[in-house]
Enzyme design. Structure first.
Site, PDB file in Angstrom:
ATOM      1  N   GLY A   1       0.831  -1.209   0.000  1.00 42.73           N
ATOM      2  CA  GLY A   1       0.000   0.000   0.000  1.00 42.73           C
ATOM      3  C   GLY A   1       0.859   1.250   0.000  1.00 42.73           C
ATOM      4  O   GLY A   1       2.089   1.186   0.051  1.00 42.73           O
TER       5      GLY A   1
ATOM      6  N   ASP B   1       3.449  -2.733   8.262  1.00 42.71           N
ATOM      7  CA  ASP B   1       2.433  -2.718   7.205  1.00 42.71           C
ATOM      8  C   ASP B   1       1.452  -1.581   7.469  1.00 42.71           C
ATOM      9  O   ASP B   1       1.373  -1.058   8.589  1.00 42.71           O
ATOM     10  CB  ASP B   1       1.697  -4.063   7.196  1.00 42.71           C
ATOM     11  CG  ASP B   1       1.014  -4.358   5.867  1.00 42.71           C
ATOM     12  OD1 ASP B   1       0.892  -3.443   5.031  1.00 42.71           O
ATOM     13  OD2 ASP B   1       0.581  -5.515   5.667  1.00 42.71           O
TER      14      ASP B   1
ATOM     15  N   GLU C   1      -0.434 -10.697   3.463  1.00 37.80           N
ATOM     16  CA  GLU C   1      -0.167  -9.821   4.617  1.00 37.80           C
ATOM     17  C   GLU C   1      -0.438 -10.536   5.936  1.00 37.80           C
ATOM     18  O   GLU C   1       0.319 -10.415   6.900  1.00 37.80           O
ATOM     19  CB  GLU C   1      -1.028  -8.558   4.529  1.00 37.80           C
ATOM     20  CG  GLU C   1      -0.580  -7.607   3.430  1.00 37.80           C
ATOM     21  CD  GLU C   1      -1.527  -6.443   3.222  1.00 37.80           C
ATOM     22  OE1 GLU C   1      -1.070  -5.404   2.734  1.00 37.80           O
ATOM     23  OE2 GLU C   1      -2.724  -6.571   3.533  1.00 37.80           O
TER      24      GLU C   1
HETATM   25  C1  5RP Z   1      -3.241  -3.726   1.320  1.00 35.41           C
HETATM   26  C2  5RP Z   1      -3.515  -3.147   2.654  1.00 35.41           C
HETATM   27  C3  5RP Z   1      -3.016  -1.771   2.906  1.00 35.41           C
HETATM   28  O1  5RP Z   1      -2.123  -1.811   3.980  1.00 35.41           O
HETATM   29  C4  5RP Z   1      -4.169  -0.892   3.225  1.00 35.41           C
HETATM   30  O2  5RP Z   1      -5.103  -0.946   2.157  1.00 35.41           O
HETATM   31  C5  5RP Z   1      -3.743   0.559   3.453  1.00 35.41           C
HETATM   32  O3  5RP Z   1      -3.300   1.110   2.254  1.00 35.41           O
HETATM   33  P1  5RP Z   1      -2.717   2.591   2.180  1.00 35.41           P
HETATM   34  O4  5RP Z   1      -1.484   2.614   3.000  1.00 35.41           O
HETATM   35  O5  5RP Z   1      -2.457   2.814   0.714  1.00 35.41           O
HETATM   36  O6  5RP Z   1      -3.785   3.518   2.728  1.00 35.41           O
HETATM   37  O7  5RP Z   1      -4.084  -3.759   3.513  1.00 35.41           O
HETATM   38  O8  5RP Z   1      -3.867  -4.961   1.157  1.00 35.41           O
END
Ligand code: 5RP
Length: 265
Positions: free
Chosen positions: A34, A89, A111
């Site tokens: 992400g 993450d 993840e």
């Molecule tokens: C991907 C995810 C991401 O961590 C989540 O969607 C957050 O994304 P971003 O940092 O672009 O807001 O779970 O599967």
């Protein structure tokens, strides 16, 4: 600091810069997916290239693997690493117990496997990801393509007895061009509005044939680092029961997150 960052990117970057300080030489590190996690990977790349950091990275998606390699981070598979020291993450939502909704980027399966194989999970987020009750963000559920309509029907039936506010289930990308995950599966987005009992819902969803995994991350996250657009960070450690407030570190000269008042944690 890139000069033209949007407020949200400044917040994401602030969280990533603080979280990168947890990465130590020799660690095996799970690399999230992400836009927030991308800031982390870029910072770790800087540390590898310019500060002598040696790490092995296990990416949670092909997208992150490509970025990590481009940044000069040595990439290995989870099977090669087996156990990880740390995973960092992003998230789509988190609550006071550090229960998460993840999978907005479609990488929830890898993840969750990577987070579960890690001694510690640190989540990085902007302030907008913090919620009282999970569920405003549609809950992603990864399902195998075979019979996905039957799986969706079973999910809809199951939701009737769950403590949720909404029950709409949508195939991500639509039936004409469904989103395909790195594992070759599809994503059903559950528009629930409010999830009263995440633990129960996560268990029940994973009992349904065709469901591979759901985006509720329960008892996996140890620390959340929340960044704000002015470079402030709040770090909550659920195990230690501590909250740290300060400013993101300022690697490199001219960083706009440098703390003029000396308030850095
Ligand atoms: C991907 C995810 C991401 O961590 C989540 O969607 C957050 O994304 P971003 O940092 O672009 O807001 O779970 O599967």
């Amino acid at each position: 600091m890139p000069p033209d960052l949007s407020p949200i990117d400044r917040a994401k970057r602030a969280a990533a810069l603080r979280a990168a300080e947890f990465v130590e030489d020799g660690m095996r590190v799970g690399l999230g997916t992400g836009s927030t996690a991308a800031w982390l990977v870029r910072r770790l790349g800087e540390m590898v290239r310019g500060e002598g950091l040696t790490i092995l990275g296990v990416p949670t998606s092909e997208q992150t693997a490509a970025l990590a390699r481009a940044e000069g981070i040595e990439v290995i598979t989870l099977d090669e690493a087996q156990r990880l020291d740390l995973t960092i993450d992003g998230t789509d939502e988190f609550d006071a117990e550090l229960t998460l909704i993840k999978g907005g980027g479609g990488a929830l399966l890898r993840e969750k496997i990577v987070a579960a194989a890690s001694d510690r999970m640190i989540v990085i987020a902007d302030t907008g990801k913090k919620v009282e009750t999970l569920g405003a963000f549609p809950l992603p559920v990864e399902v195998i393509p075979f019979g996905w309509r039957s799986t969706r029907a079973l999910i809809e039936e199951t939701l009737i007895s769950m403590d949720v506010a909404g029950r709409e289930v949508a195939l991500r990308g639509g039936a004409e061009a469904p989103f395909v995950t790195d594992e070759g599966n599809h994503i059903l987005d559950l528009h629930l509005g409010r999830i009263g009992n995440p633990r129960q819902l996560a268990m029940v969803l994973n009992q349904i044939p065709g469901v591979v995994e759901n985006g509720l991350f329960i008892d996996l996250c140890d620390v959340v680092v929340v960044g704000a657009e002015d470079g402030r960070i709040e770090l909550r450690d659920i195990n230690a029961g501590t909250v740290e407030r300060g400013f993101a570190p300022a690697p490199g000269a001219g960083n706009l997150f440098a703390d003029p008042e000396g308030k850095s944690a």
